[in-house]
Design an enzyme around this catalytic site. Structure first.
Site, PDB file in Angstrom:
ATOM      1  N   GLY A   7       6.612   4.284  14.063  1.00 14.87           N
ATOM      2  CA  GLY A   7       5.453   3.447  14.045  1.00 14.87           C
ATOM      3  C   GLY A   7       4.587   3.662  12.122  1.00 14.87           C
ATOM      4  O   GLY A   7       4.532   4.516  11.191  1.00 14.87           O
ATOM      5  N   GLY A   8       4.588   2.505  11.675  1.00 15.52           N
ATOM      6  CA  GLY A   8       3.595   2.539  10.267  1.00 15.52           C
ATOM      7  C   GLY A   8       2.648   2.408  10.719  1.00 15.52           C
ATOM      8  O   GLY A   8       1.665   1.350   9.456  1.00 15.52           O
ATOM      9  N   ASN A 104      -3.532   7.270  21.741  1.00 17.28           N
ATOM     10  CA  ASN A 104      -4.497   7.942  22.978  1.00 17.28           C
ATOM     11  C   ASN A 104      -4.232   7.706  24.327  1.00 17.28           C
ATOM     12  O   ASN A 104      -3.123   6.654  24.675  1.00 17.28           O
ATOM     13  CB  ASN A 104      -5.850   6.903  21.967  1.00 17.28           C
ATOM     14  N   ALA A 129      -8.495   8.304  10.126  1.00 27.00           N
ATOM     15  CA  ALA A 129      -7.414   7.663   8.985  1.00 27.00           C
ATOM     16  C   ALA A 129      -6.995   5.753   9.046  1.00 27.00           C
ATOM     17  O   ALA A 129      -7.468   5.389   9.894  1.00 27.00           O
ATOM     18  CB  ALA A 129      -5.921   8.070   9.711  1.00 27.00           C
ATOM     19  N   LYS A 184     -10.277  14.583  26.246  1.00 30.00           N
ATOM     20  CA  LYS A 184     -10.323  13.248  25.064  1.00 30.00           C
ATOM     21  C   LYS A 184     -10.333  11.989  25.352  1.00 30.00           C
ATOM     22  O   LYS A 184     -11.007  11.135  24.908  1.00 30.00           O
ATOM     23  CB  LYS A 184      -9.348  14.010  24.134  1.00 30.00           C
TER      24      LYS A 184
END
Lengths: 304, 304
Positions: A7-8, A104, A129, A184
């Protein structure tokens, strides 16, 4: 040990940069051949506190990989791309020793448990980020990565976690990771869908008396579904996150604004599926889930 | 008979224009002295099918009225201004023979029933109208006005209704007005809040599969609260209105966009109050009600 990052996006580039910064050999597997080419040519540029550092990495488009030069894969793609990704890996008979899933939400947990991989971990990412381009990422908030062993998490891996953990990129192993994932999830359930629905920053969910009431209604259904303890403590945490990130647009709001698919399945979809197993009625969660699905549909139609 | 119209909005100007067109003496009572002055000087301009007609009217700001030159008052202000308006009338000891209340929603019904006025009517307005300026209105859709007698509605009034009813501005008296108000409330409950929440045109509530599902959820709670019959017929009516007005922005969406107060109290507020009396749980209605209240609060803060 050869490390791979799949993943980029923001978290992918951030992870690749720090893994490389501390001396590891890193390969980034991207969806687009163009991004892989750019990464090979330019490396990853990491921005933090108005400074920048460039790190050379290997990079390949996942579809073009011939040999998997990685013993452990850090998977940073969105939850809804995991099944496709695993099909690609299987077709190529790429079976890494270990995988770390950094998504997530929780709806991928059941799927990954069944994968024929020796050691499976989840990584709870608490960094901020922002991807600036295909090769540049800004580290907007230094946090921590919490690792949980889903399967095969023997002590053999402890040295790895220690070796990749550094001041700005801490990695810790936790035994109560399921509890932390649940917490979370509660925070994400409360903040993400409502901010995306009303198109407001996180802080507005606390400053607007009506929205605050509604966030509590979402919270109540979420903790009911997940059967969590320490409810009031958790509610305070939700409020605290809203206040700390008051000026941020949540990832779901940003996805809606960019007309990307959101993580609603991984978040409220998971809460609903757990609730259904328990025959619970969760009308607000259901309403919110369908609202985000509807908004996604509208935004898609604007593009077409 | 001297006719008065309270309110200089779209429906107020439309009503004044047609009452005058067919030969009556009409006074428009406005909130702003400036609008009253402009109406006295320029009259009301009625636009329809790209033609325009100008009608002279009397006009006064309601606060400056010394003598009420009207036997019957057509009240076209928003529901949330009715109590204030009645206080003003009482302070000045203006007691007309009859009043016709032409508001959306139903939450004003209980209040107006108690007023010390001999004859009280409600008027269900099914015209489309858009205010172009303080003195100009466009008649965008020719409909009908349905009159219901709340109190003192003797046959004495029938001649009046006949005299003001004309082809483009039909006025009919109905005995089942409560049923019709309920049906209009259902349509408003389904269409107005959702279009304002998602900021979409009416047609999208039918074309978007998720929004359609949610509209049905709102509908189910509304008919449960109001204890209505002929449910599937009424649902078809809701769908038909969405399709017929597919390219329209609902009045609530327009109010949100203009940062005006919405009619949410008169619509979902009424549904909730009826539901509470019956100890019904209406979670979706409550969620939607608070959502619109929250959006109103946000929009107000943008202005301040």
């Amino acid at each position: 040990m050869r490390l791979g990052v799949i993943g980029g996006g923001a978290i992918g580039l951030l992870t690749a940069a720090y893994l490389r910064k501390f001396g590891n050999e890193v390969t980034v597997f991207t969806r687009s051949p163009l991004q892989a080419k750019q990464l090979r040519e330019r490396g990853v540029t990491l921005h933090r506190n108005n400074k920048l550092e460039v790190f050379s990495v290997h990079a390949q488009a996942i579809d073009e990989v011939v040999e998997l030069n990685a013993d452990i894969l850090f998977v940073t793609v969105k939850q809804f791309h995991i099944e496709d990704l695993f099909q690609t890996l299987q077709q190529k008979s790429f079976i890494p020793q270990a995988m770390v899933f950094m998504q997530n939400g929780m709806s991928h947990l059941n799927f990954i448990k069944e994968l024929p991989i020796h050691s499976l971990f989840i990584g709870i990412v608490e960094h901020g980020a922002m991807r600036l381009s295909g090769t540049e990422v800004e580290h907007t908030g230094v946090g921590i990565i919490k690792i949980g062993a889903v399967k095969g998490g023997s002590n053999n891996w402890d040295d790895l976690w220690k070796s990749i953990s550094h001041k700005e990129f801490q990695v810790v192993v936790l035994s109560d990771w399921l509890k932390i994932m649940n917490r979370k999830l509660v925070v994400n359930s409360c903040i993400n869908p409502l901010t995306a629905l009303y198109r407001v920053k996180n802080g507005v969910l606390v400053s607007n008396t009506h929205f605050l009431k509604l966030m509590r209604a979402v919270f109540d259904e979420t903790v009911l579904s997940l059967e969590l303890d320490d409810i009031e403590e958790m509610w305070n945490e939700v409020l605290l996150v809203c206040k700390k990130t008051a000026n941020n647009r949540s990832s779901m709001l940003r996805d809606i604004e960019k007309r990307n698919e959101t993580e609603i399945d991984a978040i409220l979809g998971y809460v609903l599926s757990i609730g259904e197993q328990k025959h619970l009625k969760l009308p607000i969660t259901k309403f919110l889930f369908e609202s985000i699905k509807g908004i996604e549909q509208e935004e898609r139609e604007k593009v077409e």
